[in-house]
Every structure is written in C-alpha cells, then in structure tokens.
Design an enzyme around this catalytic site. Structure first.
Site, short mmCIF file in Angstrom:
data_model
loop_
_atom_site.label_atom_id
_atom_site.label_comp_id
_atom_site.label_asym_id
_atom_site.label_seq_id
_atom_site.Cartn_x
_atom_site.Cartn_y
_atom_site.Cartn_z
N HIS A 121 57.82 72.27 83.60
CA HIS A 121 57.73 73.52 82.60
C HIS A 121 58.84 74.24 82.89
CE1 HIS A 121 54.58 75.70 79.72
NE2 HIS A 121 55.82 76.54 79.95
N GLU A 166 57.67 71.31 75.89
CA GLU A 166 58.82 71.78 74.83
C GLU A 166 60.11 71.46 75.41
OE1 GLU A 166 57.88 76.20 74.67
OE2 GLU A 166 55.93 75.65 73.93
N ASN A 295 52.48 72.53 70.90
CA ASN A 295 52.76 74.12 70.91
C ASN A 295 53.23 74.79 69.50
OD1 ASN A 295 52.11 73.40 73.43
ND2 ASN A 295 54.16 73.90 74.34
N TYR A 297 53.34 78.59 67.62
CA TYR A 297 53.30 79.89 67.57
C TYR A 297 53.46 80.68 66.05
CZ TYR A 297 53.11 79.70 72.70
OH TYR A 297 52.47 79.33 73.96
C1 LIG Z 1 66.48 79.73 66.46
C2 LIG Z 1 66.68 81.12 67.18
O1 LIG Z 1 65.67 81.30 67.86
C3 LIG Z 1 65.79 82.40 68.76
C4 LIG Z 1 64.82 82.54 69.88
O2 LIG Z 1 64.07 81.19 69.81
C5 LIG Z 1 63.00 80.93 70.67
C6 LIG Z 1 62.16 79.93 70.28
C7 LIG Z 1 61.02 79.65 70.99
C8 LIG Z 1 60.42 80.43 71.93
C9 LIG Z 1 59.18 80.10 72.52
C10 LIG Z 1 58.53 80.82 73.58
N1 LIG Z 1 57.55 80.29 73.69
C11 LIG Z 1 56.28 80.84 74.32
C12 LIG Z 1 56.48 79.74 75.59
N2 LIG Z 1 56.06 78.42 75.41
C13 LIG Z 1 55.93 77.88 76.72
C14 LIG Z 1 55.15 79.03 77.47
O3 LIG Z 1 56.14 78.87 78.67
C15 LIG Z 1 55.30 80.06 76.70
O4 LIG Z 1 55.78 81.02 77.53
N3 LIG Z 1 57.34 79.26 72.89
N4 LIG Z 1 58.45 79.11 72.23
C16 LIG Z 1 61.51 81.62 72.47
C17 LIG Z 1 62.73 81.64 71.77
#
Ligand SMILES: CCOCCOc1ccc(-c2cn(C[C@@H]3NC[C@@H](O)[C@H]3O)nn2)cc1
Length: 450
Positions: A121, A166, A295, A297
């Site tokens: 992770h 991820e 996952n 969101y």
């Molecule tokens: C195209 C441009 O995009 C700019 C930002 O791009 C992202 C995408 C996705 C994330 C993101 C954060 N999380 C939550 C975490 N998942 C695992 C767990 O550790 C949680 O803390 N999931 N996805 C953040 C930023």
C-alpha cells in the site's frame, strides 16, 4: 419503506493502510519508505505533515481492534509495511516487524475478525527506490521474496490477500502526475512502473499458490467513473480513454492477458510511450485470481476537449455536491462502474475494498455529527446493492476508513474516518457514521430515507 437488504453472508468491514495509521516510523527495526522521504521534502504534503506518528496504531492496535469488535465487522483490511519486514527492501529479515503483525493478527483472530492483508500500500522501502524503485525490474523479485516471506509466516492465520493497492496511484499519480511519492513526472517511467507493479502482482499470485493453496488472493485497482457528455463519437472515445486508463489498463492484463490495444496505440502514437513487456510477462500477470478489490470514490460527466491533457478530455462541473476534499459525489458512477466490470470481465467476485467520503467535522460535546458522510454511504452502498440486483457478484464492502489518518499529499486535514482522531492527543471518538454503520452491519440492511 425504502429498505435496502443485503444477503446474510455479505461481508462488512473497514480498511486502513500501514503508513497512514501506524506511526512508530523509527521503531521496531523499521526502515525508511519512499513516503518518509517524500513527506519530508518541503511542499509535497499539506502542512508538511508526515507519518512519523500518524494514529500511533503500532502501539494502539488493541484499541483499534476494540473499535472493530464493537462495530461488528467480520473483516478488517490493513496493510503490512514492507520496510518493517525488510528494512533494506530485501536481504536481512527484521523479526520485530513480523512479530508486530503477528500481534495485530492474533488480536483480530481473538476477536473473531478476519484479516484481509494488503502486501503493498505504497510504502516502498527507500533502499529499493535508491536502486531504481519500481522502474527497476529487479524490484519485482524483491517484492516476490517479501510476499513469500509473509505468506509462509502467516499461513493458517491470514487467508485473504491483496497484492497491490491502486496500481494507477502507485504508478501514474506518483510518477507521471508527481502528486504522490516519489513525485516523478515522466509518462514512460510511470508506464514502466505500472507494468512492473502488475508483474509483481502476478508473481505473488503464483507464489501464494505454491505456499498456501487454500488462501484467496486478488488486487485492488482504483477507479473513478467518467460518463460521456453525449453519444457523439468524440465524447464516447474521450471517456473510453479516461476510463480505460484507470480500469482496463490494470484489469485487461489480469483478466485478458493483454493491454487494451486502443490505449497501447494511443500512448505510442501520441506520447511515444511503450510497455516494456518481456517474454512470459503477460502469462504471469494473468495468473488466475480469486477476487478483485474495487476502490471507488467519485466520478463525473466528461467530454472531448482537443488538446486538454493526456486524453483530450474535459471534466465538466455539473454543480455536483462535493465532499470536503472537493471530489464530486457521484453514486451513479459506482453503479455504472460495477455493471461495466461485470460486462467486460464476467462474474469475477468483487470486494469493495475502499469506498468513503472526506468530511472534516470536529468533535462537539463528545459527538461528531458527520451526517453528510452517512448520506454519502447510503447512496454508495445502495449503488452496490443496485449492482448486485443487476447480477454483479459483490462479496463485501469495506468502508474507507476505520479512522481519520494520513491522507497522503493532503496530510491530516482531510478526514475519511468513521472514527475521529485528535492528532494532538490521538484520542479516538466514534462519529455518528460509526453508529450508523454499526446498525447497518447488525442487520445487513438500512433504510434509504430514515
Ligand atoms: C487527474 C488529476 O488527478 C489529481 C488528483 O488525483 C488523485 C487521484 C486519486 C486519489 C486518491 C486518493 N484516494 C484515497 C486513498 N486510496 C487508498 C487509501 O490510501 C486512501 O487514502 N484514492 N484515490 C488522489 C488524487
């Protein structure tokens, strides 16, 4: 009565990750990870936050398990920190690191909570990063050695494994967009890393089959969902590229044994980027797995926009309600994603290994009134139920997250927990969403209205 009823054997749980909750960064023989390095470089993480203390779960794990027990979950998803096991990434094993995770797993089992363990992770040992990290194909061998060590040590205690969390975030968000550790901005490097992460996944699957044939294994790709603004060919193709980058790019290699041609061609023709596939790689990556963790969101409506970003696409703002981290609340996208996965990959068993909302409500008179989070959970859990009613084989739902924690580049300001953490005192306070989720779990049902 708008009751949503899940099957009696549906799995309910919560999820966390090592770097986000453990703290004790310099204790128990732990080595540095790329997130220790990245978070200490000024400007990378809000408020210059880091995981040195986090939720101190390394020491407070019994308190965390007690929260899980009271919540009534059957499963708890956590991750092991590779740098606790192999402080230098490979070489000498750190027994203190293994011992910590045996204490945690024993505590879970004692309370009849099934561990679901993520091997990776994002906290790659810095020592490996110093030797090229995931860009170096030899890191795949180091990961396989780490995986074999863990599988052997926990055989009979842990029977549900997730290899990589991820991979899109661990490759493209981290090495093309530069938002996560190690903060590189090179599309070819990120694409090479994505391939090596998937190769590492496949190698670990093959290793588990030799060590513990009874155990179940999968991985946890993240996916947003983009809905096309119109049925015009341009809008449809733009959205196909965006969804394909997060979904097909990481699922076709596992379930079809190949990368999606339209994206391979797009990367080559538009960016002169290629995938460093070697003989036999795709056979390893497509080793059969038992489930896929999804996952989810957020999502949005998008349309073709010549020259905008990697895929010529514009995310439109339809005046969505947004969570406190700014992500649109888009439960319809969750349903579309799950039914799409079912159509493309057949009845592969799915766990929702992360779903949750960021709301930064504080403690007032001992209570945290996070009713917005309850509303988000209702609409998204109902979307899972819709998908199941449409034939999608969802086995369980694990809320992200058990407690507020280190939200990567956002630091501690952005709170995803159903338990509030005071990061000065480390006091845990159950939020209203904790009590709502507890009631849902006890009945495996909830009412959409009340
Ligand atoms: C195209 C441009 O995009 C700019 C930002 O791009 C992202 C995408 C996705 C994330 C993101 C954060 N999380 C939550 C975490 N998942 C695992 C767990 O550790 C949680 O803390 N999931 N996805 C953040 C930023």
């Amino acid at each position: 009565m708008s009751k949503i009823q899940f099957p009696e054997d549906f799995i309910w749980g919560t999820a966390t990750a090592s770097y986000q909750i453990e703290g004790a960064a310099n204790e128990g023989g732990r080595g540095a990870s790329i997130w220790d390095t990245f978070s200490k470089e000024p400007g990378n993480v809000k408020n210059e936050d880091n995981g040195d203390v986090a939720c101190n779960s390394y020491h407070l794990y019994k308190e965390d398990v007690a929260l899980l027990k009271e919540l009534g979950v059957s499963t708890y998803r956590f991750s092991m920190a590779w740098p606790r096991i192999f402080p230098n990434g490979n070489g000498e094993l750190n027994q203190e690191g293994l011992d910590y995770y045996h204490r945690l797993v024993d505590e879970l089992l004692e309370h009849n909570i099934k561990p679901m363990c993520t091997l990776y992770h994002w906290d790659l040992p810095q020592a490996l990063q110093d030797r090229g990290g995931w860009e170096n194909r030899e890191t795949v061998d180091a990961f396989d050695h780490y995986a074999k060590t863990i599988f052997s040590s926990f055989k009979g205690k842990i029977s549900t494994w997730i290899t990589i969390n991820e991979p899109w975030c661990a490759s493209y968000l981290s090495n093309y967009l530069g938002i996560h550790a190690p903060g590189k901005k090179d599309l070819q490097v990120a694409t090479t890393i994505a391939h090596h992460l998937m190769l590492a996944h496949g190698r670990a699957v093959q290793s588990l089959r030799k060590i513990d044939a009874q155990a179940q294994i999968g991985y946890a790709p993240n996916a947003g969902w983009s809905e096309a603004y119109s049925n015009s060919e341009q809008d449809q193709q733009a959205v196909r590229r965006a969804n394909g980058w997060q979904i097909e790019w990481f699922m076709d290699p596992v379930f079809k044994g190949e990368y999606p041609d339209f994206l391979v061609n797009w990367f080559k023709e538009n960016e002169n980027v290629t995938v460093p596939i070697q003989e036999g790689d795709m056979d390893v990556i497509s080793s059969p797995i038992d489930f896929v963790g999804i996952n989810y969101y957020t999502g949005n409506v998008a349309r073709y926009d010549e020259g905008n970003g990697l895929f010529h696409i514009e995310n439109l703002d339809f005046n969505y309600e947004r969570t406190d981290i700014g992500w649109p609340i888009y439960p319809e996208g969750f349903y579309q994603l799950l039914t799409y996965l079912n159509e493309r990959y057949g009845q592969v068993p799915i766990y929702i290994t992360e779903n949750g909302a960021c709301y930064n409500d504080g403690v007032e008179n001992g209570e945290v009134k996070d009713d917005n989070r309850i509303s988000y959970m209702k609409s998204h859990i109902a979307s899972v139920h819709r998908a199941m009613q449409s034939g999608v084989n969802v086995k369980g739902y694990l809320a992200w997250s058990l407690m507020d924690n280190f939200e990567w580049a956002e630091g501690y300001d952005m709170r995803f927990g159903i338990v509030h953490v005071d990061f000065d005192t480390l006091e845990r306070t159950k939020k209203n969403s904790y009590y709502w989720y507890k009631k849902l779990i006890s009945r495996s049902s909830f009412d959409l209205i009340k």
